[in-house]
Design an enzyme around this catalytic site. Structure first.
Site, mmCIF file in Angstrom:
data_model
loop_
_atom_site.group_PDB
_atom_site.id
_atom_site.type_symbol
_atom_site.label_atom_id
_atom_site.label_comp_id
_atom_site.label_asym_id
_atom_site.label_seq_id
_atom_site.Cartn_x
_atom_site.Cartn_y
_atom_site.Cartn_z
ATOM 1 N N GLY A 1 0.948 -1.100 -0.276
ATOM 2 C CA GLY A 1 -0.148 -0.043 0.203
ATOM 3 C C GLY A 1 0.845 1.612 -0.368
ATOM 4 O O GLY A 1 2.235 1.183 -0.336
ATOM 5 N N GLY A 2 -0.065 2.335 0.756
ATOM 6 C CA GLY A 2 0.965 3.881 0.377
ATOM 7 C C GLY A 2 1.627 4.152 1.489
ATOM 8 O O GLY A 2 3.065 4.248 1.019
ATOM 9 N N TYR A 3 2.628 3.085 2.140
ATOM 10 C CA TYR A 3 3.123 2.842 2.796
ATOM 11 C C TYR A 3 4.010 1.967 3.410
ATOM 12 O O TYR A 3 5.274 2.586 3.495
ATOM 13 C CB TYR A 3 2.065 2.139 4.405
ATOM 14 C CG TYR A 3 3.170 1.856 5.682
ATOM 15 C CD1 TYR A 3 3.654 3.589 6.832
ATOM 16 C CD2 TYR A 3 3.993 1.026 5.931
ATOM 17 C CE1 TYR A 3 5.020 3.355 7.416
ATOM 18 C CE2 TYR A 3 4.943 0.719 7.266
ATOM 19 C CZ TYR A 3 5.759 1.949 7.894
ATOM 20 O OH TYR A 3 6.450 1.755 8.665
ATOM 21 N N GLY A 4 3.736 1.244 2.123
ATOM 22 C CA GLY A 4 5.123 0.352 1.808
ATOM 23 C C GLY A 4 4.804 -1.056 1.725
ATOM 24 O O GLY A 4 3.745 -0.826 1.667
ATOM 25 N N VAL B 1 4.183 -4.654 3.057
ATOM 26 C CA VAL B 1 3.803 -6.018 4.403
ATOM 27 C C VAL B 1 4.425 -7.427 4.335
ATOM 28 O O VAL B 1 4.423 -7.833 2.832
ATOM 29 C CB VAL B 1 2.850 -6.648 5.551
ATOM 30 C CG1 VAL B 1 2.047 -6.651 6.694
ATOM 31 C CG2 VAL B 1 2.073 -4.648 5.289
ATOM 32 N N LYS C 1 5.140 -4.361 8.900
ATOM 33 C CA LYS C 1 5.179 -3.920 8.058
ATOM 34 C C LYS C 1 5.839 -2.448 7.855
ATOM 35 O O LYS C 1 7.005 -1.871 8.323
ATOM 36 C CB LYS C 1 3.669 -2.777 8.774
ATOM 37 C CG LYS C 1 2.423 -3.172 9.114
ATOM 38 C CD LYS C 1 1.419 -2.655 9.353
ATOM 39 C CE LYS C 1 0.601 -1.000 8.825
ATOM 40 N NZ LYS C 1 -0.072 -0.396 9.342
ATOM 41 N N ASP D 1 -10.238 5.474 12.302
ATOM 42 C CA ASP D 1 -10.528 4.200 11.582
ATOM 43 C C ASP D 1 -10.825 3.043 11.705
ATOM 44 O O ASP D 1 -10.463 1.693 11.291
ATOM 45 C CB ASP D 1 -9.526 4.835 10.192
ATOM 46 C CG ASP D 1 -9.429 4.419 9.181
ATOM 47 O OD1 ASP D 1 -11.051 4.325 8.205
ATOM 48 O OD2 ASP D 1 -8.509 3.585 8.249
#
Length: 960
Positions: free
Chosen positions: A643-646, A648, A662, A758
C-alpha cells in the site's frame, strides 16, 4: 609432580566445562524470561542464576525440570528452550497467554520425559521434531489450538505411556508405519491414546491395532472418521475404555468386539453403523454402554442385556430394537439409567418385582408398549410418552408426560460447622474458613456411572484427593466438589475447589505443586471415574511471600576448586589459566551480545533527532538483520500486502510465532521523534480484542512495525464471502461485542486514551476462534491531559464510516469512533458496503425500517447468510443500538461503554454468556467453504501511515 599437574589440568578443564554449561543454561533461561511478559514469578528477578528461581530445578548445575503451571505466563516458547539439553520435565499448563507455534527446537531436548502443555493457546502444526524425544513418557498437548496432522514421528517414542492431543484442531488421518516411516501402531507400550475433539478424518487404519499393544484407553470421539471399525481392534484385549462416538463410521461392528472383556465403558453412538446390533456376550465388566443413533438392522431385544451384571447405564436410543423387554434387565444390581427411546419395543412392560435399588430413569418414549404391569406401584422416573399405552382415553398416568429434571445435584457439605461469612472474592471452605481457593474443572471422559447425584461416589473422590494431598504434604486444608453435569460430549464435568491450609491464599509454590500434579496425571482417581483432564482457572491471589530458597542449589559446595602450592609446572598452569581466561572472555562476549539483543533499544540513536530511548511496555526492538532473517531476506514469497505505506511481509520468529511486518518504503517514513511517539503509544495497548504490537525496527534507516499475525483475515473478508467463513447471527453478535470491548478499552482504559479514527470492517481482524481484534492505529490520536475531550486535527478516515460532525468541525472525539462502529454494526447485519452504488447504508436501513413488523421489516436489506428469521433473536435491539451510534451529533450517541453493556444484554437475551465471548466454549467451530481468504494485512487501509520446586515423591516416573 606430573600426576599433580595432570590433576590440575583436569580440574581446570572441568571448571571450564561447568562454566560453559552453566552459561548456556543461564542464557537460555534468560531468553525464556524475556519471552514471557510481565508475569514470571518474582524470584526470577532476583539474580541471573536460574537454579534459584521458583519452578526451576537444577541437578549438578544444569536445569533439569521446569514447572510453571497457572503462572499467568504470556508470550511464546522461544527456540532457546532447545539450549537446555539436560531438561527432563517441561510443564507449562494452564497458561492461556502462551501462544504461537511449538518451536521445532523442542526436539533438541533428548532427555525430556514429560512434556505437559495442557490448557495453553499454542497453535500451528505439532513439529515433527517431537519424534526425537526418545525418552518421552507423557505427551499432553490437549486443550490448545494445534492444527495440521499428527506427526508420524510420534511413533518413534518407544517409552511413551500417555498421548493426549484432545481438543485441538488437528486434521488428516491417523499415521501408521509404512516402510521407514513410523506411525502410532509402533507405540506398543502406550496405555492412553486420547485424540478426541479434533477434526481427524479418513478410515481408522486396521494396522493401528495389534495384539502386542498395552492400550487401556482409546478415545477417538468427536472427529470425522469414516469407514468401518477395524476388526483388529478386537486384538487389543487390554482395553478398558473405548470411545468412537460422534464420528461418521459405517458398516458392521466387528464380530470379535466381545473379545474386549476388560472394557468397562464403550461408546459407539452417533455414527452410521449398520448390520445387526453387536453381540456383547461375555463383556461382564461393562458398566456404561452407548450404541445410540446408528442405523442397525431391525433386531430383537438382545438376550445379553440381562447378563451384564456390572451394567449401570444402557443407552440404545434409535437403534431399531424390537420386541418385549425382559424383567431381568431391570433387576441388574447396579443399573441406574436405561434409554431405549425411539425404537420398536412392544408388548407389556414389566420392571420385575425386585428392580435395582439404584435405578432412577427409564426412557421408553416413542415405542409400541401397550401395557405396564406395575402401573400403580413404581418409584422410578419412567417415560412412556408416544406409546399406545398413553393414547387410551382418560389416561392420566404420570409416565405419559415428559419428566422434569429430577436429577439431584451434588455439593460438598460443611464438616459439622456453619459456613463463614466471607469478604469479596473469598470463599467459605468445607471447614468453614474463608480463603481464596484454587479452582478448576475435572472433566471425566468415561465415568462408570450415570447418576449425577451419587454423593457416595463424589465423597470417595473428595477423600482420595485429600489422602493424596496429605501424603504428599501439600498445604491443603480441604477440597470441595460441586455442580456435576454432562456436557455435549457426554463427559462428566465437576467443579473443584482446593483450599489452602493456614493462610487466606496459596503462595506460588503451592500453586506450582497443584497445577503440576493435576495436569501430569500424578493424582489417580478410582476406576469409577477413569481418565480425566483438569482445566484450571486463573489464580491471581498469591500470598505475599519471601522468595523461596527451597530447592536452590548451593553452588559453593559443588564448585570448590582445589588450590595447592605448585612450584613445578607453573608455566603450564599459566598457559591453562590463559586458555581458561580466553574461553571465559569469549563466553562473556557472547553473553553480552545476547543481552544487547534482548535490550529493546540497544541500537536507538538519540543523536538522530529521535529523542531519548522510548519507554515501551511489552514491545521489543528488532535489528534489521533479525527481520531480514525472519522473512528470508524480505523475499517476494513472503509479501502479504502492499500500500501507500510500503510492503507487508509475513515472518516467523525463532519460537515459531507468525508475525506481520509493515516496512515503510523510502519517502513514507516519519521523523525519528514521530516514530518513537507512535511506538510508545502502540506499546501501551494490551487487550485481547486489540491486535498486539510485538515490536519495531529502527535500524539501517528502516522503520518497521511488527504485529501479531491474525490468521482469519478481516471482518470485511468474512462478510463478503472471500474468507470462506460463514458468520451466522450468534457469531456476528460475538464479533460485535469483542470489537466494542476493544474500542472501549482504547477510550477508557488506555493510557493515554486513544481515538482510533479509522474504525471499519477492514480494521477488525478475526483470530483462529473468530475473536474480534481491532487493528491499524496509523490514524489514531491520543487524548492528552490538556485535551481530554477532543483533538483538533486534519480530517482523515474512510468515507462511509466517517463521523459527519468531525468532517465538518475537524474536532475529533471518542464519539467519532462510536459513529464508525455504528456503521460497522449495520454492515454486520447487511453485509453491504457503507456506500454502494451511490446508496448509503445508514439511510437505506432507516428508510426500510418499520418497527411494527417483525425484525423491523428489514428482510430485504439483511444478509441472507445471517440465518433464518426465527433465529435472529435480539436483532431489533441490535438495530436500535446501531442507529443510536450513527446519530448526526456526537452528544446524542452513547459512549462505547454503554454500547458494550447493550451488546452484553443482547447476548444474554439470546442465551449466551457475554463474559465468555472469546472462550472456546462459546467460540464455536466455524464453517470454511473451501475459498482462499485474503491475508488480513493485504488491504491498503492496514498500510496507511499518517502522522518450585516439587518434592521427590511427586516425580511422575513412579506412576508409569
Amino acid at each position: 609432580m606430573d600426576s599433580r599437574i595432570r590433576q590440575l589440568v583436569v580440574i581446570i578443564f572441568i571448571q571450564i566445562w561447568i562454566a560453559a554449561a552453566q552459561n548456556q543454561d543461564s542464557a537460555a533461561m534468560q531468553a525464556l524470561k524475556e519471552a514471557w511478559q510481565n508475569t514470571t514469578p518474582p524470584s526470577w528477578n532476583e539474580g541471573s542464576d536460574p537454579c534459584g528461581w521458583e519452578g526451576i530445578i537444577c541437578t549438578n548445575f544444569r536445569v533439569t525440570q521446569i514447572y510453571l503451571p497457572s503462572m499467568q505466563l504470556i508470550g511464546g516458547l522461544p527456540g532457546d528452550i532447545g539450549q537446555l539439553p539436560e531438561l527432563q520435565i517441561l510443564a507449562l499448563s494452564y497458561n492461556p497467554g502462551l501462544t504461537g507455534s511449538l518451536t521445532p527446537a523442542i526436539g533438541k531436548l533428548s532427555k525430556l520425559t514429560n512434556l505437559v502443555l495442557v490448557g495453553c493457546s499454542f497453535s500451528g502444526p505439532i513439529p515433527d521434531t517431537i519424534g526425537n524425544l526418545k525418552q518421552l513418557v507423557i505427551l499432553s498437548l490437549n486443550a490448545n489450538r494445534f492444527t495440521g496432522s499428527i506427526p508420524p514421528s510420534i511413533g518413534n517414542l518407544k517409552h511413551l505411556y500417555w498421548l493426549d492431543l484432545t481438543e485441538n484442531q488437528l486434521t488428516g488421518s491417523i499415521p501408521v508405519s509404512k516402510g521407514t516411516t513410523p506411525g502410532l501402531d509402533m507405540l506398543t507400550h502406550a496405555k492412553h491414546f486420547h485424540l478426541g475433539d479434533n477434526q481427524l478424518s479418513g478410515n481408522i487404519p486396521p494396522q493401528l491395532f495389534n495384539s502386542n499393544m498395552s492400550l487401556i484407553h482409546l478415545l477417538f470421539e468427536s472427529n470425522k472418521f469414516t469407514g468401518s471399525i477395524p476388526s483388529t481392534l478386537g486384538l487389543v484385549t487390554s482395553l478398558e475404555v473405548v470411545r468412537l462416538d460422534r464420528n461418521s463410521l459405517t458398516g458392521n461392528v466387528p464380530a470379535n468386539i466381545n473379545n474386549l472383556t476388560n472394557v468397562t465403558e464403550m461408546f459407539l453412538s452417533y455414527n452410521q453403523l449398520t448390520g445387526n446390533v453387536p453381540n456383547l456376550t461375555g463383556m461382564n465388566l461393562l458398566n456404561y454402554l452407548d450404541l445410540s443413533n446408528n442405523k442397525f438392522s431391525p433386531s430383537d431385544i438382545p438376550s445379553w442385556f440381562s447378563t451384564l451384571q456390572s451394567l449401570t447405564t444402557l443407552k440404545m436410543k434409535n437403534t431399531n430394537l424390537r420386541g418385549e423387554l425382559p424383567a431381568a434387565l431391570f433387576e441388574l444390581p447396579q443399573l441406574q439409567n436405561v434409554d431405549l427411546s425411539d425404537n420398536q419395543v412392544d408388548g407389556t412392560l414389566n420392571i420385575g418385582s425386585n428392580p435395582s435399588s439404584q435405578l432412577q430413569r427409564v426412557d421408553l418414549q416413542m415405542n409400541n408398549i401397550v401395557d405396564f404391569t406395575q402401573r400403580l406401584h413404581y418409584t422410578i422416573g419412567l417415560i412412556l410418552v408416544n406409546n399406545p399405552i398413553c393414547t387410551e382415553s382418560g389416561v392420566t398416568d404420570k409416565f405419559c408426560s415428559l419428566l422434569t429434571n429430577t436429577t439431584t445435584s451434588y455439593s460438598t457439605l460443611p464438616n459439622n460447622c456453619i459456613p463463614a461469612s466471607c469478604g469479596a472474592g473469598l470463599v467459605s471452605s468445607p471447614n468453614c474458613k474463608c480463603a481464596f481457593p484454587y479452582v478448576g474443572f475435572f472433566i471425566f471422559k468415561a465415568p462408570s456411572f450415570s447418576s449425577l447425584g451419587n454423593a457416595t461416589i463424589y465423597n470417595s473422590l473428595r477423600d482420595s484427593l485429600m489422602t493424596f494431598f496429605r501424603k504428599s504434604q501439600f498445604p491443603v486444608d480441604s477440597v470441595s466438589l460441586m455442580n456435576p453435569y454432562r456436557n455435549l460430549d457426554d463427559y462428566l464435568v465437576l467443579n473443584l475447589e482446593v483450599f489452602p491450609s493456614g493462610e487466606l491464599s496459596f503462595n506460588r509454590t503451592g500453586i506450582l505443586w497443584l497445577g503440576f500434579v493435576l495436569s501430569n496425571q500424578t493424582f489417580k482417581p478410582s476406576k469409577n471415574f477413569n481418565t480425566y483432564v483438569f482445566i484450571a482457572q486463573n489464580y491471581a491471589n498469591f500470598l505475599a511471600e519471601v522468595p523461596v530458597a527451597k530447592g536452590k542449589t548451593n553452588k559453593s559446595s559443588n564448585t570448590a576448586v582445589i588450590i595447592g602450592s605448585i612450584a613445578i609446572g607453573g608455566c603450564m598452569l599459566v598457559i591453562l589459566l590463559a586458555i581458561a581466561g580466553v574461553y571465559a572472555f569469549r563466553q562473556k562476549g557472547q553473553a553480552q551480545r545476547a543481552t544487547q539483543q534482548s535490550l529493546p533499544f540497544a541500537l536507538w540513536d538519540p543523536t538522530s533527532g529521535s529523542g531519548d530511548v522510548p519507554q515501551l511496555k511489552g514491545a521489543r526492538s528488532f535489528t534489521f538483520e533479525e527481520l531480514k532473517k525472519y522473512t528470508s531476506n524480505f523475499s517476494e514469497i513472503n509479501i502479504i500486502g502492499a500500500g501507500g505505506y510500503g510492503m507487508v511481509y509475513r515472518g516467523s520468529l525463532p519460537n515459531g510465532q507468525l508475525i506481520a511486518i509493515k516496512r515503510a518504503q523510502q519517502g513514507s517514513t516519519q521523523g525519528g521523534l514521530e516514530f518513537k511517539t507512535e511506538i510508545e503509544l502502540l506499546s501501551r495497548v494490551h487487550h485481547k480484542n486489540v491486535v498486539a504490537l510485538i515490536g519495531f525496527c529502527f535500524d539501517h534507516g528502516e522503520q518497521m512495525l511488527v504485529y501479531e499475525y491474525i490468521v482469519n483475515g478481516t471482518l470485511k473478508d468474512s462478510l463478503s464471502g472471500r474468507s470462506g467463513i460463514r458468520l451466522d447471527w450468534l457469531r456476528r453478535l460475538k464479533i460485535a461485542l469483542g470489537a466494542a470491548r476493544g474500542l472501549q478499552y482504547l477510550h477508557d482504559l488506555a493510557d493515554p486514551p486513544i481515538i482510533h479514527r479509522d474504525v471499519k470492517t477492514n480494521n477488525i481482524l478475526l483470530d483462529e476462534r473468530l475473536v474480534a481484534k481491532v487493528s491499524d492505529f496509523g490514524l489514531s490520536k491520543p487524548l492528552s491531559d490538556a485535551n481530554r475531550t477532543h483533538v483538533t486535527t486534519q480530517v482523515k478516515g474512510t468515507m462511509g464510516y466517517m463521523d459527519p460532525e468531525y468532517y465538518m468541525t475537524q474536532q475529533l472525539t471518542e464519539k467519532s469512533d462510536v459513529y464508525s462502529f455504528g456503521v460497522v454494526m449495520l454492515e454486520l447485519i447487511t453485509a453491504r458496503n457503507p456506500i454502494e452504488k451511490g446508496k448509503y447504508i445508514v439511510r437505506e436501513v432507516k428508510q426500510a425500517m418499520n418497527k411494527s413488523k417483525p425484525l423491523y421489516g428489514l428482510h430485504e436489506v439483511l444478509d441472507p447468510t445471517i440465518g433464518l428469521s426465527n433465529q435472529l433473536k435480539g436483532l431489533e435491539r441490535f438495530v436500535d443500538v446501531s442507529l443510536r451510534c450513527v446519530e448526526v451529533t456526537g452528544n446524542q450517541r452513547p459512549p462505547m461503554s454503554q454500547v458494550v453493556k447493550e451488546l452484553e444484554m443482547i447476548m444474554e437475551l439470546v442465551g449466551l454468556n457475554p463474559g465468555t465471548e472469546s472462550s472456546s466454549s462459546t467460540s464455536a467451530s466455524y464453517e470454511v467453504m473451501g475459498v482462499d481468504y485474503n491475508d488480513p494485512y493485504s488491504n491498503d487501509s492496514l498500510l496507511s501511515y499518517n502522522g518450585g520446586f516439587l518434592p521427590p515423591e511427586l516425580q511422575p516416573k513412579e506412576n508409569y
